[in-house]
Design an enzyme around this catalytic site. Structure first.
Site, mmCIF file in Angstrom:
data_model
loop_
_atom_site.group_PDB
_atom_site.id
_atom_site.type_symbol
_atom_site.label_atom_id
_atom_site.label_comp_id
_atom_site.label_asym_id
_atom_site.label_seq_id
_atom_site.Cartn_x
_atom_site.Cartn_y
_atom_site.Cartn_z
ATOM 1 N N GLY A 1 0.876 -1.131 0.021
ATOM 2 C CA GLY A 1 0.092 0.148 0.044
ATOM 3 C C GLY A 1 0.798 1.142 0.023
ATOM 4 C CB THR A 2 4.250 2.257 -0.955
ATOM 5 O OG1 THR A 2 4.386 1.501 -2.100
ATOM 6 C CG2 THR A 2 4.978 1.298 0.206
ATOM 7 C CG MET B 1 -0.208 -8.125 -7.230
ATOM 8 S SD MET B 1 0.438 -7.473 -8.757
ATOM 9 C CE MET B 1 1.716 -6.424 -7.829
ATOM 10 C CG ASN C 1 -2.250 -0.301 -13.149
ATOM 11 O OD1 ASN C 1 -2.260 -0.472 -11.962
ATOM 12 N ND2 ASN C 1 -1.445 -1.207 -13.851
ATOM 13 C CG HIS D 1 3.667 -1.803 -15.954
ATOM 14 N ND1 HIS D 1 3.296 -2.862 -15.388
ATOM 15 C CD2 HIS D 1 4.494 -1.762 -16.775
ATOM 16 C CE1 HIS D 1 4.336 -3.607 -15.986
ATOM 17 N NE2 HIS D 1 4.944 -3.067 -16.673
ATOM 18 C CB ILE E 1 -7.509 -10.058 -14.724
ATOM 19 C CG1 ILE E 1 -6.407 -10.285 -15.874
ATOM 20 C CG2 ILE E 1 -8.659 -9.103 -15.771
ATOM 21 C CD1 ILE E 1 -5.924 -9.003 -16.755
#
Length: 209
Positions: free
Chosen positions: A16-17, A94, A109, A111, A96
């Site tokens: 949760g950073t 983590m 999101n 990445h 879908i």
């Protein structure tokens, strides 16, 4: 453009950073969101603790608790619909994600690489940085994108590159990339809140301020 804070749902699987970064900016008045709920697919996710410390409701929806993937995905979709958020943020989730299609233009999101490099199924967390070092590339970075039904394939909102130095390791690359993520993910949220993002096919257009 919405002037009040965006009702926001955060999904995560781990420490949760990224969530903590959102919370600190939100509480400082530097991010126009109000986190309505945090959902995790793992009971042990420390991100749940971070949320609860700030009075944010949490919910756990674990895949093993359901008879099939389809039932699991429906449970997550139902939880999302119950909140009916303005914005959905995946912060190290983590799995879908398959919500109601009406949310597809408001799911973001981040990445830890420059999509389309080092992305797709199995490319997450430290696996990405190990692949970066092994490949010998000279730059990597982070990408914020809208989410579709596939891994790391939605329209790109923003990216920022960093150099990969000769003495870098997966750990040092991870540290630099995380710093970039803390910068560009909130900026993408601010652009969304200001009504400045428009999806045109595979492109995201950013209108002038």
């Amino acid at each position: 453009m919405k002037t009040s804070p965006l009702k926001t749902l955060v999904l995560l699987s781990g420490s949760g950073t990224t969530l903590q970064n959102f919370i600190e900016l939100m509480e400082a008045g530097k991010l126009p969101i109000q986190i309505a709920r945090v959902i995790s697919n793992t009971k042990e996710a420390y991100g749940l603790v971070r949320a609860e410390r700030h009075g944010i409701p949490t919910q756990i929806i674990c895949r093993p608790d359901f008879a099939s993937k389809e039932v699991f995905h429906q449970a997550v979709a139902n939880a999302v619909s119950a909140v009916d958020p303005d914005l959905i943020l995946l912060a190290g989730y983590m799995m879908i994600f398959r919500p109601d299609p009406k949310y597809y233009d408001r799911i973001m999101n981040v990445h830890p690489a420059l999509i389309p490099a080092f992305c797709g199924k199995g490319m997450y967390g430290h696996h990405v940085h190990e692949a970066v070092i092994a490949s010998g590339v000279k730059v990597t970075g982070a990408t914020v994108h809208f989410v579709d039904e596939h891994y790391d394939s939605g329209p790109i909102i923003c990216q920022k590159a960093i150099p990969v130095e000769n003495d870098d390791t997966p750990d040092t690359v991870a540290e630099k990339v995380q710093a970039v993520e803390r910068e560009i993910f909130p900026e993408a949220i601010r652009l969304f809140a200001a009504g400045r993002l428009r999806i045109e096919g595979r492109r995201v257009r950013v209108s002038p301020d």
